[in-house]
Motif scaffolding. Structure first.
Motif, PDB file in Angstrom:
ATOM      1  N   SER A 101       8.075   8.092   0.709  1.00 18.20           N
ATOM      2  CA  SER A 101       6.639   7.906   0.921  1.00 18.20           C
ATOM      3  C   SER A 101       6.333   6.797   1.920  1.00 18.20           C
ATOM      4  O   SER A 101       5.175   6.547   2.237  1.00 18.20           O
ATOM      5  CB  SER A 101       5.944   7.607  -0.415  1.00 18.20           C
ATOM      6  N   ALA A 103       7.324   3.489   1.588  1.00 20.67           N
ATOM      7  CA  ALA A 103       7.264   2.152   0.997  1.00 20.67           C
ATOM      8  C   ALA A 103       8.622   1.466   1.119  1.00 20.67           C
ATOM      9  O   ALA A 103       9.675   2.110   0.984  1.00 20.67           O
ATOM     10  CB  ALA A 103       6.847   2.233  -0.465  1.00 20.67           C
ATOM     11  N   THR A 350       4.182   2.221   7.070  1.00 20.17           N
ATOM     12  CA  THR A 350       4.681   1.795   5.754  1.00 20.17           C
ATOM     13  C   THR A 350       3.511   1.399   4.869  1.00 20.17           C
ATOM     14  O   THR A 350       2.392   1.188   5.336  1.00 20.17           O
ATOM     15  CB  THR A 350       5.629   0.578   5.867  1.00 20.17           C
ATOM     16  N   GLN A 351       3.795   1.270   3.599  1.00 20.90           N
ATOM     17  CA  GLN A 351       2.767   0.865   2.652  1.00 20.90           C
ATOM     18  C   GLN A 351       2.753  -0.637   2.395  1.00 20.90           C
ATOM     19  O   GLN A 351       1.719  -1.206   2.039  1.00 20.90           O
ATOM     20  CB  GLN A 351       2.973   1.590   1.313  1.00 20.90           C
ATOM     21  N   ASN A 352       3.895  -1.287   2.556  1.00 22.40           N
ATOM     22  CA  ASN A 352       4.012  -2.661   2.065  1.00 22.40           C
ATOM     23  C   ASN A 352       4.906  -3.556   2.925  1.00 22.40           C
ATOM     24  O   ASN A 352       5.496  -4.509   2.429  1.00 22.40           O
ATOM     25  CB  ASN A 352       4.536  -2.665   0.626  1.00 22.40           C
TER      26      ASN A 352
END
Length: 391
Positions: A101, A103, A350-352
């Motif tokens: 996903s 992350a 990216t998420q983070n």
């Protein structure tokens, strides 16, 4: 004006404004132990009698300096005693893991003695510098999967450094102070600069000029400077010779880039190959900016600039002065297609994962980058506090 998109400069401008970053410059001054944040933006400098007048598109701006602050020595004890920080020295980041996903799930490290700690966190910040941020991310390419942050083919591109150019020698009134000196116990350095309005209206390059006193070398009678042909109605009694030293802003250039070589370092990561390049239009802009300064000295009747290093193909192909300010390789952008990180310094794909440092600068002005690096870091810390609190 450094944050604004300039009509004739491709890829210029930030997705945030100076106003949005302004609240964090105060904190940056404190972290950097800069005693004064007075830049004389709304009042004249008290040492103005040692400066040239602001007219004909030329203005005065001011640098401030830290002692300098050595962060390792200054803040080591606070870090060691903090219950919120676990600091691992010698744990060189060697790899980064992500899930499907997008992350980041872990950062792996490796010491020279063979230890391999692993860090798993809700959010990860890379703060390795203008070259190493890009190098580390480029090393994340594996198994046919592109490097993290290379979704737009901007990763590693648009490397910039503050470049120097000394166009010539200036004969001007004696006692000018366009170098570093102490004022009210705090160091300051005035520089000549170009008004913001002209930078946006004309195709000029943003630059600043220092005047460095030098021995009077020209064989000219002193009475020459008292002639109306030289200074008009302002007859000069005493003059000095100064070397005009410019720091100029490079425009973002996609061909100026960090890539990876086949050589590997002690922990197995591929080493850096740097190709530093300029857009050729920068030199035409630089030439016009120097002409503006030269005309300014003539219009005011306060000096004459003798060009000893004109901007031409031969000189621009030679050695360019550098400031060791590595910037631009993970540029900030509003859209994922035109950069690496967003306005909050999060890597777009990216998420983070976040990036701190001058590598996020999409354009760079002429000012030293450290104050803005720290202001951005303080802003990012506040943003992460909100993100982590919400989760």
């Amino acid at each position: 004006v450094d944050f604004a998109a300039k009509p004739n400069v491709e890829f210029s401008g930030w997705p945030i404004t100076r106003t949005q970053l302004s609240p964090w410059y105060g904190a940056a001054h404190r972290w950097l132990q800069i005693e004064s944040d007075e830049y004389f933006t709304d009042k004249p400098a008290p040492f103005g009698n040692a400066l040239l007048p602001e007219t004909a598109g030329v203005t005065n701006r001011y640098f401030r300096f830290s002692p300098p602050t050595r962060f390792g020595a200054e803040y080591q004890q606070a870090i060691s005693e903090s219950k919120q920080i676990k600091c691992l020295l010698g744990a060189n980041a060697a790899g980064i893991e992500r899930n499907e996903s997008g992350a980041i799930t872990a950062v792996t490290a490796r010491s020279l003695s063979g230890k391999t700690p692993e860090v798993r966190a809700s959010a990860t910040v890379l703060a390795m510098g203008g070259i190493e941020n890009a190098r580390f991310l480029l090393n994340s390419e594996q198994g046919g999967r592109p490097a993290i942050g290379n979704h737009s083919d901007w990763l590693g591109r648009s490397f910039m450094d503050h470049s120097g150019w000394s166009p010539g020698v200036l004969i001007a009134p004696t006692g000018l102070r366009y170098d570093r000196f102490s004022h009210e116990g705090s160091p300051v350095m005035p520089v000549l600069s170009i008004e913001d309005k002209l930078l946006l209206e004309r195709d000029l390059i943003n630059c600043c000029g220092r005047l460095l006193p030098m021995a009077f070398a020209d064989d000219i009678e002193s009475t020459y400077f008292q002639n109306a042909w030289f200074s008009g109605s302002k007859l000069l009694e005493k003059v000095d010779t100064y070397r005009l030293q410019l720091i100029f802003e490079p425009s973002p250039c996609r061909d100026s880039r960090v890539t990876l070589s086949d050589d590997r370092d002690a922990i197995g990561l591929r080493r850096t190959h740097l190709h530093w390049a300029f857009n050729q239009a920068d030199f035409a802009r630089l030439k016009r900016s120097i002409e503006l300064f030269s005309n300014y000295f003539g219009v005011t009747g306060l000096g004459r600039l003798k060009l000893t290093r004109p901007v031409n193909q031969q000189n621009s192909a030679g050695r360019i002065g550098n400031g060791w300010h590595h910037m631009g390789t993970t540029r900030m952008s509003a859209k994922a297609t035109s950069g690496v990180v967003d306005e909050n310094c999060r890597v777009h794909d990216t998420q983070n994962l976040y990036v701190a440092g001058s590598s996020v600068f999409p354009s760079v002005g002429f000012s030293n980058p450290t104050l803005t690096i720290v202001a951005l870091a303080c802003r990012l810390a506040q943003h992460l506090r909100g993100v982590l609190s919400a989760s």
